[in-house]
Design an enzyme around this catalytic site. Structure first.
Site, PDB file in Angstrom:
ATOM      1  N   ASN A 203     -39.331  12.446  50.430  1.00 35.17           N
ATOM      2  CA  ASN A 203     -39.480  13.669  49.631  1.00 35.17           C
ATOM      3  C   ASN A 203     -39.650  14.840  50.587  1.00 35.17           C
ATOM      4  OD1 ASN A 203     -39.669  12.018  47.426  1.00 35.17           O
ATOM      5  ND2 ASN A 203     -41.842  12.393  47.042  1.00 35.17           N
ATOM      6  N   GLY A 204     -39.158  16.004  50.202  1.00 35.55           N
ATOM      7  CA  GLY A 204     -39.347  17.189  51.044  1.00 35.55           C
ATOM      8  C   GLY A 204     -38.031  17.651  51.628  1.00 35.55           C
TER       9      GLY A 204
ATOM     10  N   GLU B 288     -44.393  33.897  28.599  1.00 40.94           N
ATOM     11  CA  GLU B 288     -44.492  32.433  28.603  1.00 40.94           C
ATOM     12  C   GLU B 288     -43.626  31.833  27.492  1.00 40.94           C
ATOM     13  OE1 GLU B 288     -45.273  30.116  30.396  1.00 40.94           O
ATOM     14  OE2 GLU B 288     -45.581  28.403  29.082  1.00 40.94           O
TER      15      GLU B 288
ATOM     16  N   LYS C 147     -40.593  29.173  27.927  1.00 38.39           N
ATOM     17  CA  LYS C 147     -40.596  27.864  27.251  1.00 38.39           C
ATOM     18  C   LYS C 147     -39.276  27.644  26.521  1.00 38.39           C
ATOM     19  CE  LYS C 147     -43.040  26.369  28.500  1.00 38.39           C
ATOM     20  NZ  LYS C 147     -43.949  26.089  29.528  1.00 38.39           N
TER      21      LYS C 147
ATOM     22  N   GLU D  37     -36.281  27.228  29.041  1.00 36.10           N
ATOM     23  CA  GLU D  37     -36.236  26.074  29.952  1.00 36.10           C
ATOM     24  C   GLU D  37     -35.895  24.774  29.250  1.00 36.10           C
ATOM     25  OE1 GLU D  37     -39.858  25.138  32.163  1.00 36.10           O
ATOM     26  OE2 GLU D  37     -41.101  25.677  30.464  1.00 36.10           O
TER      27      GLU D  37
ATOM     28  N   HIS E 263     -34.901  51.135  26.358  1.00 38.33           N
ATOM     29  CA  HIS E 263     -34.475  51.825  27.582  1.00 38.33           C
ATOM     30  C   HIS E 263     -33.386  51.059  28.326  1.00 38.33           C
ATOM     31  CE1 HIS E 263     -37.455  54.921  27.067  1.00 38.33           C
ATOM     32  NE2 HIS E 263     -38.408  54.015  26.952  1.00 38.33           N
TER      33      HIS E 263
ATOM     34  N   LYS F 108     -41.117  18.935  37.452  1.00 37.83           N
ATOM     35  CA  LYS F 108     -42.441  19.423  37.072  1.00 37.83           C
ATOM     36  C   LYS F 108     -43.225  19.926  38.272  1.00 37.83           C
ATOM     37  CE  LYS F 108     -46.205  18.781  34.038  1.00 37.83           C
ATOM     38  NZ  LYS F 108     -45.826  20.028  33.349  1.00 37.83           N
TER      39      LYS F 108
HETATM   40  C1  G6P Z   1     -42.394  24.057  38.049  1.00 41.93           C
HETATM   41  C2  G6P Z   1     -42.541  23.571  36.633  1.00 41.93           C
HETATM   42  C3  G6P Z   1     -43.243  24.633  35.787  1.00 41.93           C
HETATM   43  C4  G6P Z   1     -44.557  25.022  36.433  1.00 41.93           C
HETATM   44  C5  G6P Z   1     -44.362  25.504  37.865  1.00 41.93           C
HETATM   45  C6  G6P Z   1     -45.669  25.727  38.588  1.00 41.93           C
HETATM   46  O1  G6P Z   1     -41.441  25.046  38.119  1.00 41.93           O
HETATM   47  O2  G6P Z   1     -41.293  23.235  36.069  1.00 41.93           O
HETATM   48  O3  G6P Z   1     -43.476  24.124  34.489  1.00 41.93           O
HETATM   49  O4  G6P Z   1     -45.173  26.015  35.670  1.00 41.93           O
HETATM   50  O5  G6P Z   1     -43.637  24.513  38.601  1.00 41.93           O
HETATM   51  O6  G6P Z   1     -46.345  24.508  38.709  1.00 41.93           O
HETATM   52  P1  G6P Z   1     -47.871  24.365  39.011  1.00 41.93           P
HETATM   53  O7  G6P Z   1     -48.098  22.877  39.102  1.00 41.93           O
HETATM   54  O8  G6P Z   1     -48.127  25.057  40.327  1.00 41.93           O
HETATM   55  O9  G6P Z   1     -48.623  24.991  37.901  1.00 41.93           O
END
Ligand code: G6P
Length: 593
Positions: A100-101, A470, A474, A477, A493, A588
């Site tokens: 990962n990374g 927000e 939602k 996404e 505007h 996520k």
């Molecule tokens: C990703 C996820 C978002 C989340 C963001 C920040 O982009 O898809 O749903 O809000 O990361 O994540 P965190 O764990 O730092 O709140």
């Protein structure tokens, strides 16, 4: 980004690895793979583009594996193909890796050390495993070869590696990407998140940045990058496997939306006690002349509401920054700044980079996170936990409301008004419960007004605008409807040019001081053909409004408008037939910058 599982010595590793990968799919789900090794050094490697469920039929369940490593990927270098899926093998097939990374200098390393090697993938990862094979030829041990390679890598990694000539050893290492060792009854596991490991153990050992781990089925050796041995105690996590199941719900997102009233109650239980927030933290915030809130995504959006509360309730100036911008372009700081990092996962690379910068400058900070012992929690001066249980759906829901509630407690503790807040939050909890009970109405609105539109707008003023951001995130996404949030007065505007016959405009009107103005702005878009959907508080309603909310205290109305936004988004995506929990292109926990 991406998820890693691995094991040595444990019984039925195939079932652990597959279940673990399912648990980690929230970190990426565009390809997956597993390598199994038995005591005779025989390797079985299966990988595929697609999800873990596509990998499952390719795994030999009868194979007597003693070691296994698995991966679920969110593509960074190289598209989501079977060739680019992990595990990757070295040229001779001796070493097998999952990673990962992002290795920033992989092209340079390939150019310097691996000129004659034919690569099978377009990934940065393959460079690591090819380097291990190269250095193993001139090193006494695999550990020595790995140390040489790790010392050359720039960037971030969590990795697990097997050597088919040593079927009793599993190697792991970490730099800026999360990785844990799990202590199971019959052996050890490695995983990039405890969520993948709790099916076998709740005892874990942290691996720190710049450490290499060598595991046998009954022994762990941790060393630093100079080869010195490091001693580390294990810790227990209070997660059980059952809490991670969807139960009766078709998707985690709906489960997590419905968990919000309970989550608010739990937060009240924890934070309404006097000692819940340490004096040291309160003093640090009091002494600060300005609060800098830093976050990404949904956590960034919750930061806006809490910024407003800091200023209005605690009379503390606050500003909010996107972590990926803040890390590279820090604003001029005040004399006594205090930093608040909001991160559900506690692992977001952009936020972590910003925190490292703050630490370099020697300032104090607070992380608000859902994950105990997460990187951002360990590296900040103070931590406040959300206590809402794991959030699995990629679209964040209960973390947003929990972040508001925990920040609400911090702000009211500073202002000396915790009891009032607890009482008001109880009203919110009941109102959220009523909204959830009413969800069929939101499903109907989603079906009637949102399913077929290519775009939509959320508008509002003040706190209603902040929640609109927000709610727009939602909807876009998970339903892929292009949705923008606008301060209601600003739409005219320029952006009003995009309003056409039938464009949905969802107006939030819960703030008495600006509701009338938002209503006028709504009339302007209706006059140009927009389809209006209104979400209003009971005290501000008119006969034509769509959704009427209970009258909770004005500053707490974001808790209600956000839940409506979550349910509208959920039902829109559901009826469009999308995988609500795993929207395309997203992950996520984003552990790369
Ligand atoms: C990703 C996820 C978002 C989340 C963001 C920040 O982009 O898809 O749903 O809000 O990361 O994540 P965190 O764990 O730092 O709140």
């Amino acid at each position: 980004m991406c998820g890693i599982v691995g094991s040595i010595g444990i019984s039925a590793p195939q079932s652990y690895l597959l279940k673990g990968l399912h648990r980690l799919e929230y970190r990426g789900y565009d390809s997956a793979g597993i390598a199994l090794l038995n005591g005779n050094g025989e390797l079985k490697l299966a990988k595929t583009a697609g999800k873990v469920s596509d990998l499952e039929p390719l795994i030999d369940q009868e194979f007597d594996a003693s070691i296994g490593i698995g991966h679920t990927r969110w593509a960074t270098h190289g598209s989501a193909t079977t060739e680019n899926a992990h595990p990757h093998q070295s040229a001779s097939g001796r070493f097998v890796i999952v990673h990962n990374g992002v290795i920033d200098n992989y092209l340079e390393l390939a150019d310097t050390y691996l000129k004659g090697v034919t690569f099978r993938s377009a990934t940065d990862t393959e460079v690591i495993v090819q380097l291990v094979e190269l250095f193993a030829q001139t090193s006494d041990t695999v550990e020595d070869a790995l140390l040489k390679v790790l010392n050359l890598l720039d960037g971030s990694y969590a990795l697990a590696l097997i050597d088919i000539t040593e079927p009793d050893k599993l190697y792991a290492a970490k730099q800026k990407s999360p990785m844990l060792i799990g202590v199971a009854e019959d052996g050890f596991i490695v995983c990039s998140d405890a969520l993948a490991g709790v099916q076998r153990t709740n005892e874990f050992i942290e691996i720190h940045d710049g450490e290499l781990v060598a595991l046998t089925s009954n022994d762990v050796t941790i060393s630093d990058l100079e080869g010195n041995t490091v001693e580390r105690e294990s810790f227990k996590v209070d997660l059980t496997d059952d809490t991670l199941d969807k139960g009766i719900y078709p998707f985690y997102m709906l489960k997590e939306i419905e968990e919000q009233p309970i989550a608010l109650r739990r937060i009240s239980e924890v934070y309404s006690h006097e000692e819940a927030i340490s004096n040291e933290l309160l003093e640090a915030v009091k002494e600060a002349d300005r609060i800098y809130i830093v976050a990404c995504g949904t956590s960034y959006n919750s930061g806006f509401v809490s910024k407003s509360w800091f200023e209005r309730i605690a009379q503390k100036p606050a500003e909010i920054h996107i972590a990926s911008e803040f890390a590279y372009d820090m604003p001029l700081l005040s004399q006594k700044p205090f930093f608040i990092f909001i991160s559900q996962s506690g692992e977001t690379a952009d936020s972590r980079h910003a925190l490292l910068r703050v630490n370099q400058l020697g300032y104090q900070s607070l992380t608000i996170t859902n994950v105990k012992n997460s990187t951002l929690s360990r590296e900040a001066t103070f931590t406040l936990l959300l206590h809402v249980g794991p959030e699995v759906a990629v679209a964040s829901t209960k973390a947003y409301t929990a972040q508001l509630a925990v920040l609400g407690y911090l702000i009211h503790t500073l202002a000396g008004s915790v009891d009032t807040f607890s009482h008001e939050l109880r009203q919110v909890e009941v109102a959220v419960e009523r909204l959830i009970a009413q969800q069929e109405d939101f499903e109907t609105i989603a079906e009637d007004d949102l399913l077929d539109t290519p775009n939509a707008f959320y508008i509002g003023r003040g706190l209603d605008h902040l929640v609109s951001m927000e709610n727009a995130l939602k909807l876009k996404e998970i339903s892929y409807i292009q949705t923008e949030a606008f301060p209601a007065g600003e739409l005219k505007h320029g952006t009003i040019a995009l309003i056409e016959e039938g464009t949905p405009v969802i107006a939030l009107m819960t703030q008495p001081n600006v509701a009338a103005q938002t209503r006028s702005n709504l009339e302007e878009v209706k006059a140009r053909g927009a389809k209006a959907i209104t979400i209003v508080s009971g005290d501000l309603k008119t006969a034509s409004d769509t959704i009427i909310l209970d009258e909770v205290p004005v500053y707490l109305r974001p808790f209600l408008t956000v839940v409506v936004g979550q349910l509208l988004a959920y039902y829109t995506a559901l009826h469009k037939g999308y995988n609500v929990d795993q929207p395309r292109n997203l992950a996520k926990s984003v552990t790369v910058e």
